[in-house]
Write a protein that holds these residues in place. Structure first.
Motif, PDB file in Angstrom:
ATOM      1  N   TRP A  84      19.071  25.688   3.704  1.00  0.00           N
ATOM      2  CA  TRP A  84      18.540  24.940   2.881  1.00  0.00           C
ATOM      3  C   TRP A  84      17.045  24.744   3.368  1.00  0.00           C
ATOM      4  CZ3 TRP A  84      19.652  21.581  -0.556  1.00  0.00           C
ATOM      5  CH2 TRP A  84      21.156  21.701  -0.871  1.00  0.00           C
ATOM      6  N   ARG A 118      28.569  15.050  -3.992  1.00  0.00           N
ATOM      7  CA  ARG A 118      27.914  16.484  -3.257  1.00  0.00           C
ATOM      8  C   ARG A 118      28.625  17.722  -4.098  1.00  0.00           C
ATOM      9  NH1 ARG A 118      26.051  16.369   1.862  1.00  0.00           N
ATOM     10  NH2 ARG A 118      28.237  15.801   1.721  1.00  0.00           N
ATOM     11  N   TYR A 155      28.750  18.447  -7.338  1.00  0.00           N
ATOM     12  CA  TYR A 155      27.664  19.121  -8.332  1.00  0.00           C
ATOM     13  C   TYR A 155      27.025  20.799  -8.080  1.00  0.00           C
ATOM     14  CZ  TYR A 155      22.429  20.312  -8.713  1.00  0.00           C
ATOM     15  OH  TYR A 155      21.141  20.638  -8.892  1.00  0.00           O
ATOM     16  N   CYS A 156      27.599  20.976  -6.268  1.00  0.00           N
ATOM     17  CA  CYS A 156      27.034  21.906  -5.910  1.00  0.00           C
ATOM     18  C   CYS A 156      27.884  22.939  -6.098  1.00  0.00           C
ATOM     19  CB  CYS A 156      27.051  22.189  -3.960  1.00  0.00           C
ATOM     20  SG  CYS A 156      25.730  20.906  -2.994  1.00  0.00           S
ATOM     21  N   HIS A 189      23.306   5.526  -5.286  1.00  0.00           N
ATOM     22  CA  HIS A 189      21.842   6.055  -4.839  1.00  0.00           C
ATOM     23  C   HIS A 189      21.561   6.629  -5.332  1.00  0.00           C
ATOM     24  CE1 HIS A 189      19.763   8.015  -1.208  1.00  0.00           C
ATOM     25  NE2 HIS A 189      19.837   6.590  -0.918  1.00  0.00           N
ATOM     26  N   GLY A 221      19.918  10.314  -4.833  1.00  0.00           N
ATOM     27  CA  GLY A 221      20.558  11.144  -4.115  1.00  0.00           C
ATOM     28  C   GLY A 221      21.364  11.941  -4.989  1.00  0.00           C
ATOM     29  N   TYR A 222      22.721  10.380  -4.801  1.00  0.00           N
ATOM     30  CA  TYR A 222      24.358  11.142  -5.225  1.00  0.00           C
ATOM     31  C   TYR A 222      24.433  10.364  -7.417  1.00  0.00           C
ATOM     32  CZ  TYR A 222      25.873  10.258  -0.681  1.00  0.00           C
ATOM     33  OH  TYR A 222      26.106  10.087   0.914  1.00  0.00           O
ATOM     34  N   CYS A 226      23.134  14.186  -8.766  1.00  0.00           N
ATOM     35  CA  CYS A 226      24.149  14.855  -8.083  1.00  0.00           C
ATOM     36  C   CYS A 226      24.785  14.323  -9.090  1.00  0.00           C
ATOM     37  CB  CYS A 226      24.926  15.226  -7.171  1.00  0.00           C
ATOM     38  SG  CYS A 226      24.192  15.446  -5.571  1.00  0.00           S
ATOM     39  N   ARG A 278      17.443   3.573  -3.243  1.00  0.00           N
ATOM     40  CA  ARG A 278      18.601   2.670  -3.548  1.00  0.00           C
ATOM     41  C   ARG A 278      18.519   0.980  -3.537  1.00  0.00           C
ATOM     42  NH1 ARG A 278      21.970   2.138   1.509  1.00  0.00           N
ATOM     43  NH2 ARG A 278      21.030   3.866   3.174  1.00  0.00           N
ATOM     44  N   LYS A 307      15.284  -1.030  -0.462  1.00  0.00           N
ATOM     45  CA  LYS A 307      15.105   0.161   0.064  1.00  0.00           C
ATOM     46  C   LYS A 307      13.590   0.354   0.490  1.00  0.00           C
ATOM     47  CE  LYS A 307      17.353   1.265   3.074  1.00  0.00           C
ATOM     48  NZ  LYS A 307      18.036   1.495   3.952  1.00  0.00           N
ATOM     49  N   TYR A 322      12.106  10.618  -3.011  1.00  0.00           N
ATOM     50  CA  TYR A 322      12.948  10.769  -4.713  1.00  0.00           C
ATOM     51  C   TYR A 322      12.312  10.324  -5.823  1.00  0.00           C
ATOM     52  CZ  TYR A 322      15.604   8.249  -0.497  1.00  0.00           C
ATOM     53  OH  TYR A 322      17.082   8.132   0.196  1.00  0.00           O
ATOM     54  N   TRP A 367      14.319  12.838  -6.779  1.00  0.00           N
ATOM     55  CA  TRP A 367      16.013  11.926  -7.465  1.00  0.00           C
ATOM     56  C   TRP A 367      16.267  11.579  -8.419  1.00  0.00           C
ATOM     57  CZ3 TRP A 367      18.952  16.259  -5.070  1.00  0.00           C
ATOM     58  CH2 TRP A 367      19.113  16.849  -3.980  1.00  0.00           C
ATOM     59  N   TYR A 387      12.007  19.605   3.878  1.00  0.00           N
ATOM     60  CA  TYR A 387      12.643  19.141   2.935  1.00  0.00           C
ATOM     61  C   TYR A 387      11.996  18.167   1.767  1.00  0.00           C
ATOM     62  CZ  TYR A 387      15.651  15.182   1.283  1.00  0.00           C
ATOM     63  OH  TYR A 387      16.244  13.851   0.697  1.00  0.00           O
TER      64      TYR A 387
HETATM   65  C1  LIG Z   1      22.369  18.947  -4.119  1.00  0.00           C
HETATM   66  C2  LIG Z   1      21.866  17.308  -2.101  1.00  0.00           C
HETATM   67  C3  LIG Z   1      22.924  18.220  -1.048  1.00  0.00           C
HETATM   68  C4  LIG Z   1      22.348  16.318  -2.431  1.00  0.00           C
HETATM   69  C5  LIG Z   1      21.700  15.413  -1.581  1.00  0.00           C
HETATM   70  C6  LIG Z   1      21.350  13.888  -2.057  1.00  0.00           C
HETATM   71  C7  LIG Z   1      21.206  13.170  -1.352  1.00  0.00           C
HETATM   72  C8  LIG Z   1      19.769  12.849  -0.779  1.00  0.00           C
HETATM   73  C9  LIG Z   1      21.841  11.937  -0.940  1.00  0.00           C
HETATM   74  C10 LIG Z   1      21.023  11.132  -0.405  1.00  0.00           C
HETATM   75  C11 LIG Z   1      22.457  10.454   0.710  1.00  0.00           C
HETATM   76  C12 LIG Z   1      22.200   9.038   1.328  1.00  0.00           C
HETATM   77  C13 LIG Z   1      22.954   7.592   1.119  1.00  0.00           C
HETATM   78  C14 LIG Z   1      20.903   8.794   1.396  1.00  0.00           C
HETATM   79  C15 LIG Z   1      20.347   7.558   2.995  1.00  0.00           C
HETATM   80  O1  LIG Z   1      19.090   7.837   2.998  1.00  0.00           O
HETATM   81  P1  LIG Z   1      18.752   6.335   4.176  1.00  0.00           P
HETATM   82  O2  LIG Z   1      19.428   5.881   3.964  1.00  0.00           O
HETATM   83  O3  LIG Z   1      18.003   6.915   5.231  1.00  0.00           O
HETATM   84  O4  LIG Z   1      17.350   6.390   2.942  1.00  0.00           O
HETATM   85  P2  LIG Z   1      17.504   4.600   2.275  1.00  0.00           P
HETATM   86  O5  LIG Z   1      16.905   4.212   2.844  1.00  0.00           O
HETATM   87  O6  LIG Z   1      15.675   5.489   1.267  1.00  0.00           O
HETATM   88  O7  LIG Z   1      18.507   4.561   1.373  1.00  0.00           O
END
Ligand SMILES: CC(C)=CCC/C(C)=C/CC/C(C)=C/COP(=O)(O)OP(=O)(O)O
Ligand SMILES: [Zn+2]
Length: 422
Positions: free
Chosen positions: A81, A181, A184-185, A227, A229-230, A233, A270, A273, A279, A282, A340
């Motif tokens: 990564w 994930r 997607y991967c 979310h 990130g998801y 994906c 999300r 937040k 993001y 994402w 990242y």
């Molecule tokens: C391809 C691949 C592996 C993709 C990953 C996608 C990704 C970034 C998923 C996020 C998962 C997640 C619920 C984070 C919440 O973190 P938090 O609670 O610290 O952050 P928040 O308050 O912003 O939700």
């Protein structure tokens, strides 16, 4: 709080109120707002254009890259990564690796690849879908024959089969969690390296669709919270599977546009937040994909020249709030830089700078023209040129057939092989 070109579109696209947040979080939001406010207040009409501190970011990435093969203690299981985040950020900044740097990375990633297929988080670690995705992307970005040849495609396909579940989902590693994930991967590396078969992914799109929540975004697994990130994906995977018609696009679009926050211009991950620079990709990366889907559905005017989010406001957030003074980019003001966030903020900035659909290309680069980044491929999150070269290379190779498949799929696979051979 928005600069002149930001306001109209934000009001057009964002119809939800501001999140309810704690006082501690409020302080963080205010830091961002103050940075943007001060900028416009102090500069007035003679506004000095916000500058991307390109050289600082390059120095930060190059320095870190030198030490990557030794690994960082806390990220010992994420070493591919770190490589991917750094080489992708550098490609967006239009920096080519030296031959020695490329050779060192290829050699290191070969040591992370397991004889049974896939890549682990470091040499000697079990294969895992996340570092496999990162390693394949990094090798595609390097883009030499040696880099492409480093990937054992036949074994990669076997590893994907080992991770495949009866429901069509994918677990992240042997005995590990099943989530979006994984899907997607798996589809991303399968498409990029041309090891994709209909047989292996026949149920995957239906499993992914179980993750679209009542809010419109996608969750990590069925029944969980949407979310960014998801959601990326889910949407990218459905598109790579050519199954985007299954997605409820109006609900997704409504959810996605409302994740861009009025005050800062950046995206939250999300509902309720905080904005976070990562993001920018994402969530921001959803819009080029959505644009293509909606154009196909005739829901979007073909002559549009803007994604359906406020591109300039996102760039302002990134340029004014997310650049660390010593190089690298951050989640939000007050946080330290890391690879990242440097990778995903720059990926998001690239999306925000370039509208590119069908034959229309429109740049909206905020600040100095030298802020412009290279184009990103929204489905793989590598440079467009890297994605095109890699797919051209691998599409000239035969698709491995590591599992014998029964009747309904065999015709399809034969015809795929024929297409590749001709
Ligand atoms: C391809 C691949 C592996 C993709 C990953 C996608 C990704 C970034 C998923 C996020 C998962 C997640 C619920 C984070 C919440 O973190 P938090 O609670 O610290 O952050 P928040 O308050 O912003 O939700
Ligand atoms: Zn983040």
């Amino acid at each position: 709080m928005w600069c002149k070109h930001s306001k109209a579109n934000s009001e057009r696209f964002c119809d939800e109120g501001v999140s309810t947040i704690t006082s501690d979080e409020q302080v963080r939001v205010e830091k961002s707002v103050a940075a943007i406010f001060n900028y416009f207040l102090n500069t007035g009409n003679d506004a000095k254009e916000p500058v991307l501190h390109r050289e600082r970011h390059i120095a930060y990435l190059k320095k870190g890259l030198k030490h990557l093969p030794e690994g960082f203690v806390s990220l010992d299981a994420s070493r591919p990564w770190l490589v991917y985040w750094a080489v992708h950020a550098l490609e967006l900044l239009d920096v080519r690796l030296t031959n020695d740097e490329a050779a060192g990375i290829i050699d290191f990633l070969k040591h992370c690849q397991n004889p049974e297929g896939g890549f682990g988080g470091g040499p000697g670690q079990y294969s895992h879908l996340a570092p496999t995705y990162a390693a394949v992307n990094a090798l595609a970005i390097i883009g030499t024959k040696e880099a492409y040849d480093a990937i054992n495609r036949e074994k990669l396909q076997e590893f994907l089969w080992d991770m495949h579940t009866d429901e069509g989902a994918f677990r992240m590693h042997e005995g590990g969690e099943v989530d979006i994930r994984g899907a997607y991967c798996a589809i991303s590396v399968a498409r990029l390296t041309n090891v994709y078969t209909d047989h292996q992914f026949s149920e995957t799109a239906h499993w992914i669709m179980r993750c679209q929540s009542y809010e419109g975004g996608f969750s990590g697994a069925p029944g969980m919270e949407a979310h960014g990130g998801y959601t990326f994906c889910g949407l990218a995977a459905l598109t790579l599977l050519h199954a985007h018609h299954l997605c409820h696009t109006p609900a997704l679009l409504r959810w996605a546009v409302n994740r861009q926050m009025r005050f800062e211009g950046g995206f939250q991950g999300r509902t309720n937040k905080l904005v976070d620079g990562c993001y920018s990709f994402w969530q921001g990366g959803l819009f080029p994909i959505l644009h293509t889907l909606l154009t196909q559905e005739d829901a979007v005017n073909m002559s549009a020249e803007h994604w359906m989010f406020q591109q300039e406001a996102l760039q302002e957030y990134l340029l004014l709030c997310c650049q660390h003074s010593r190089g690298g980019l951050v989640d939000k003001p007050g946080k330290g830089p890391d690879f990242y966030h440097t990778c995903y903020t720059l990926s998001g900035m690239s999306v925000a700078q370039h509208f590119s659909a069908a034959s229309i290309h429109k740049k909206s680069v905020v600040g100095h023209p030298s802020n412009e980044l290279m184009l990103v491929h929204p489905l793989y999150n590598i440079g467009v040129e890297s994605a095109v070269s890699a797919t051209q290379h691998f599409n000239n190779l035969l698709v491995p057939q590591t599992r014998i498949c029964s009747a309904p799929y065999s015709n399809n696979i034969n015809s795929q092989q024929e297409q590749v051979q001709t």
